[in-house]
Write a protein that holds these residues in place. Structure first.
Motif, short mmCIF file in Angstrom:
data_model
loop_
_atom_site.label_atom_id
_atom_site.label_comp_id
_atom_site.label_asym_id
_atom_site.label_seq_id
_atom_site.Cartn_x
_atom_site.Cartn_y
_atom_site.Cartn_z
N UNK A 44 0.80 -1.23 0.00
CA UNK A 44 0.00 0.00 0.00
C UNK A 44 0.82 1.27 0.00
N UNK A 45 1.98 1.21 -0.59
CA UNK A 45 2.88 2.37 -0.64
C UNK A 45 2.83 3.02 -2.01
N UNK A 46 3.00 4.33 -2.04
CA UNK A 46 3.13 5.06 -3.30
C UNK A 46 4.63 5.24 -3.54
N UNK A 47 5.22 4.37 -4.33
CA UNK A 47 6.66 4.35 -4.49
C UNK A 47 7.19 5.67 -5.06
N UNK A 48 6.49 6.25 -6.00
CA UNK A 48 6.92 7.53 -6.56
C UNK A 48 7.00 8.61 -5.49
N UNK A 49 5.98 8.70 -4.67
CA UNK A 49 5.95 9.68 -3.58
C UNK A 49 7.05 9.40 -2.56
N UNK A 50 7.23 8.13 -2.25
CA UNK A 50 8.27 7.75 -1.28
C UNK A 50 9.66 8.10 -1.79
N UNK A 51 9.89 7.92 -3.08
CA UNK A 51 11.19 8.26 -3.67
C UNK A 51 11.44 9.76 -3.57
N UNK A 52 10.45 10.55 -3.88
CA UNK A 52 10.60 12.00 -3.80
C UNK A 52 10.91 12.44 -2.37
N UNK A 53 10.20 11.88 -1.40
CA UNK A 53 10.45 12.21 0.01
C UNK A 53 11.87 11.81 0.42
N UNK A 54 12.30 10.63 0.00
CA UNK A 54 13.62 10.14 0.38
C UNK A 54 14.73 10.97 -0.29
N UNK A 55 14.51 11.40 -1.51
CA UNK A 55 15.50 12.25 -2.18
C UNK A 55 15.65 13.57 -1.45
N UNK A 56 14.56 14.10 -0.91
CA UNK A 56 14.64 15.34 -0.14
C UNK A 56 15.45 15.13 1.13
N UNK A 57 15.28 13.98 1.78
CA UNK A 57 16.08 13.66 2.98
C UNK A 57 17.55 13.55 2.59
N UNK A 58 17.83 12.83 1.51
CA UNK A 58 19.21 12.62 1.08
C UNK A 58 19.91 13.91 0.69
N UNK A 59 19.18 14.86 0.13
CA UNK A 59 19.77 16.14 -0.25
C UNK A 59 20.34 16.89 0.95
N UNK A 60 19.78 16.67 2.11
CA UNK A 60 20.21 17.37 3.32
C UNK A 60 21.41 16.70 3.99
N UNK A 61 21.75 15.50 3.55
CA UNK A 61 22.86 14.78 4.16
C UNK A 61 24.18 15.33 3.64
N UNK A 62 25.20 15.23 4.48
CA UNK A 62 26.52 15.72 4.10
C UNK A 62 27.50 14.56 4.11
N UNK A 63 28.36 14.55 3.11
CA UNK A 63 29.34 13.49 2.96
C UNK A 63 30.73 14.10 2.76
N UNK A 64 31.71 13.45 3.32
CA UNK A 64 33.12 13.78 3.07
C UNK A 64 33.80 12.47 2.70
N UNK A 65 34.43 12.45 1.54
CA UNK A 65 35.10 11.24 1.05
C UNK A 65 34.15 10.05 1.07
N UNK A 66 32.92 10.29 0.62
CA UNK A 66 31.88 9.27 0.50
C UNK A 66 31.42 8.70 1.83
N UNK A 67 31.74 9.36 2.94
CA UNK A 67 31.28 8.94 4.26
C UNK A 67 30.29 9.96 4.79
N UNK A 68 29.17 9.45 5.26
CA UNK A 68 28.13 10.32 5.79
C UNK A 68 28.60 10.97 7.08
N UNK A 69 28.38 12.27 7.18
CA UNK A 69 28.70 13.04 8.37
C UNK A 69 27.42 13.18 9.18
N UNK A 70 27.45 12.77 10.41
CA UNK A 70 26.28 12.85 11.29
C UNK A 70 26.06 14.30 11.71
N UNK A 71 24.79 14.62 11.94
CA UNK A 71 24.51 15.95 12.47
C UNK A 71 23.67 16.79 11.68
#
Length: 71
Positions: A44-71
């Motif tokens: 019962x999931x809307x995969x398209x909507x879920x992808x858009x939401x997850x991409x927004x979360x991922x955009x806010x993440x920060x990485x250095x040398x391909x490692x996620x920085x917490x915070x």
């Protein structure tokens, strides 16, 4: 059961990628997408909507040398 098929298709995609077999890569990507859409419908999931939401979360993440920085 679809989860097992999805696992198999992802493995086939990986094997095609290892062989650099672009035609098979494309076919296996399509198979993976088909199973993902099927599972999404089953739960019962809307995969398209879920992808858009997850991409927004991922955009806010920060990485250095391909490692996620917490915070």
């Amino acid at each position: 059961m679809n989860f097992f098929y999805l696992y198999g298709e992802v493995n086939e995609l990986f094997q095609a990628w290892l062989k650099d077999d672009q035609e098979n890569i494309n076919e296996e990507l399509a198979d993976v997408a088909i199973f993902l859409l099927g599972i999404s419908e089953m739960v019962g999931s809307d995969l398209g909507e879920d992808i858009i939401k997850k991409m927004a979360v991922n955009e806010k993440r920060k990485y250095i040398n391909e490692k996620k920085i917490e915070g």
